[in-house]
Design an enzyme around this catalytic site. Structure first.
Site, PDB file in Angstrom:
ATOM      1  N   ASP A 156     -52.931 -83.913 -80.587  1.00 18.83           N
ATOM      2  CA  ASP A 156     -51.725 -84.681 -80.299  1.00 18.83           C
ATOM      3  C   ASP A 156     -51.890 -85.646 -79.123  1.00 18.83           C
ATOM      4  OD1 ASP A 156     -49.221 -84.968 -78.570  1.00 18.83           O
ATOM      5  OD2 ASP A 156     -48.275 -84.229 -80.385  1.00 18.83           O
ATOM      6  N   ILE A 184     -46.158 -85.797 -81.537  1.00 19.91           N
ATOM      7  CA  ILE A 184     -46.922 -86.329 -82.674  1.00 19.91           C
ATOM      8  C   ILE A 184     -47.271 -85.201 -83.645  1.00 19.91           C
ATOM      9  CG2 ILE A 184     -48.963 -87.603 -83.383  1.00 19.91           C
ATOM     10  CD1 ILE A 184     -46.845 -89.228 -81.795  1.00 19.91           C
ATOM     11  N   ASP A 185     -47.656 -84.054 -83.129  1.00 17.47           N
ATOM     12  CA  ASP A 185     -47.883 -82.889 -83.990  1.00 17.47           C
ATOM     13  C   ASP A 185     -46.634 -82.569 -84.808  1.00 17.47           C
ATOM     14  OD1 ASP A 185     -50.532 -82.060 -83.733  1.00 17.47           O
ATOM     15  OD2 ASP A 185     -50.132 -80.906 -81.922  1.00 17.47           O
ATOM     16  N   LEU A 186     -45.498 -82.493 -84.140  1.00 18.10           N
ATOM     17  CA  LEU A 186     -44.264 -82.113 -84.826  1.00 18.10           C
ATOM     18  C   LEU A 186     -43.846 -83.171 -85.835  1.00 18.10           C
ATOM     19  CD1 LEU A 186     -42.351 -80.606 -81.776  1.00 18.10           C
ATOM     20  CD2 LEU A 186     -43.428 -79.354 -83.650  1.00 18.10           C
TER      21      LEU A 186
END
Length: 422
Positions: A156, A184-186
């Site tokens: 991320d 960004i991961d989520l």
């Protein structure tokens, strides 16, 4: 010194409500954040998600440091609700046979291994789709599964940095700042879930599944949003503006006499209400320095000082009451502790507690999606490592107890590991 947060039990789900994704089987080879966030949403709405983990260690997030209860971390528990847990050593041929058998019965596979790992195991899309043409196979990676950067691993904050997203966060006189939560991961997890649902809709029309490819970098680039678009249109590199977009004097954080408020007067109509109805300062409308949006921006430093002095003269509660009455957007700048104990959270039942086999109960944050006819399923805590291995083999593949024991002896579940920790 930490104290346990008191949470209510969850209100039961309506017994006669169907689940939106019931009947779908998902084989989940993901770990850390983006992949588990994706598959948790599928599980929340009724898909049967089987989480495959490496024996002994499991998902890296199990050992994250944020907080721990019942032997599991906050990160792991927050991303793996409603899943069944299975331990398979994919380096073991017998375990790969089990994985292929499960994929053969699946509707959806989600994986976020490094490049070529699934291919090495013979579990990549070309290898498994020929025997399951309806399969939807979602790959989540840093830079995509094709092209010259497919080999690169990434996380991320790396993609925040490389995409320009990080350059937009922070104050103009300071360095770029990554977001606190792994945004960004989520967002990639959400995008992957959307891609899977799109592929399900396409399968109804086309009669076949497909491979979908979602990359953290691509999501990060897209999340530069209108800043990225503005650069492409003007050639001017956007800069950081802190809490005030475009350095607006009427959007941002102001200090009341007892704490900070976030004010969002983003247009002329709201500014007029703020000046006349909230502040009782019609002169801030007639003064040529502040009469128009352009004039306010040119004279923003002066206007910001005036507004700051006004807010400092009274309490947060007083300003919030006046601004709500005038329909001017405002909010308290809360800590996490304040937010999770706020009425917007507690009265809307956004948090509760769930039973857990070793911890007794664990906290739960409700999914941010409400559906009238097909609400989320009754939630269960994230599985312990390998918790459902034996049950999955019996229920999904028809294994007998003797079959399970043979698999155990062959090392499919890791050396010396039982088929189930239950």
């Amino acid at each position: 010194m930490s104290t346990e947060v008191v949470l209510p039990d969850r209100e039961p789900r309506r017994a006669d409500a169907p689940a939106a994704l019931s009947g779908l089987l998902v084989i989940d080879f993901t770990r850390v954040v983006a992949g588990p966030a994706c598959t948790q949403t599928l599980a929340d709405f009724g898909a049967d998600v089987i989480k495959i983990e490496q024996p002994g260690r499991g998902d890296d997030t199990r050992a994250y440091e944020h907080a721990e209860r019942g032997g599991e971390s906050a990160a792991y528990l927050s991303l793996n609700r409603n899943k069944k847990g299975m331990a398979l050593d994919l380096a073991n041929p017998h375990a790969r046979d089990i994985a292929r058998a499960l994929i053969g019965k699946a509707d959806i596979v989600v994986e976020n291994f490094s490049s070529s790992v699934m291919e090495k195991f013979g579990l990549d899309y070309p290898s498994v789709s020929s025997t399951n043409p309806g399969l939807i196979y979602c790959s989540i990676s840093a830079y995509g599964r094709s092209g010259p950067f497919a080999w690169r691993s990434g996380f991320d904050p790396i993609t925040q940095a490389e995409s320009g997203f990080m350059s937009l966060n922070g104050f103009a006189d300071g360095p770029p700042v990554r977001t606190g939560p792994p945004i960004i991961d989520l967002a990639t997890g959400m995008s992957a879930c959307n891609a899977i649902l799109l592929a399900l809709a396409a399968r109804q029309k086309l009669g076949c599944g497909q491979h979908v490819d979602v990359a953290l970098f691509d999501v990060a680039l897209a999340m530069t949003g209108f800043s990225g678009m503005a650069y492409l249109m003007s050639g001017v590199n956007p800069t950081r503006t802190g809490n005030s977009p475009n350095d607006s004097p009427t959007v941002g954080v102001y200090e009341a006499s007892d704490g900070p408020l976030y004010v969002a007067c983003a247009n002329d109509r709201l500014y007029q209400r703020l000046a006349a109805e909230v502040f009782g300062r019609p002169d801030l409308l007639s003064d040529p320095r502040f009469a128009t949006r352009k004039a306010r921006w040119i004279n923003r430093a002066q206007l910001r000082r005036i507004i700051a002095d006004i807010f400092a003269s009274d309490s947060m509660d007083a300003w919030i009451a006046r601004m709500n009455a005038a329909s001017v957007p405002v909010g308290r700048v809360r800590t996490v502790e304040q937010a999770f104990n706020a009425p917007e959270v507690r009265t809307r039942q956004r948090v509760c507690r769930l039973p857990h086999a070793t911890a007794g109960t664990i906290p739960n944050i409700e999914p941010p999606i409400a559906m009238q006819l097909t609400p989320t399923v009754e939630p269960s805590a994230a599985p312990r490592l390998g918790e459902h291995t034996a049950a999955i083999l019996r229920d999904r593949l028809g294994y007998s107890e003797q079959d399970i024991e043979r698999s155990r002896r062959a090392g499919a579940f890791g050396e010396g590991e039982p088929a189930s920790r239950v």
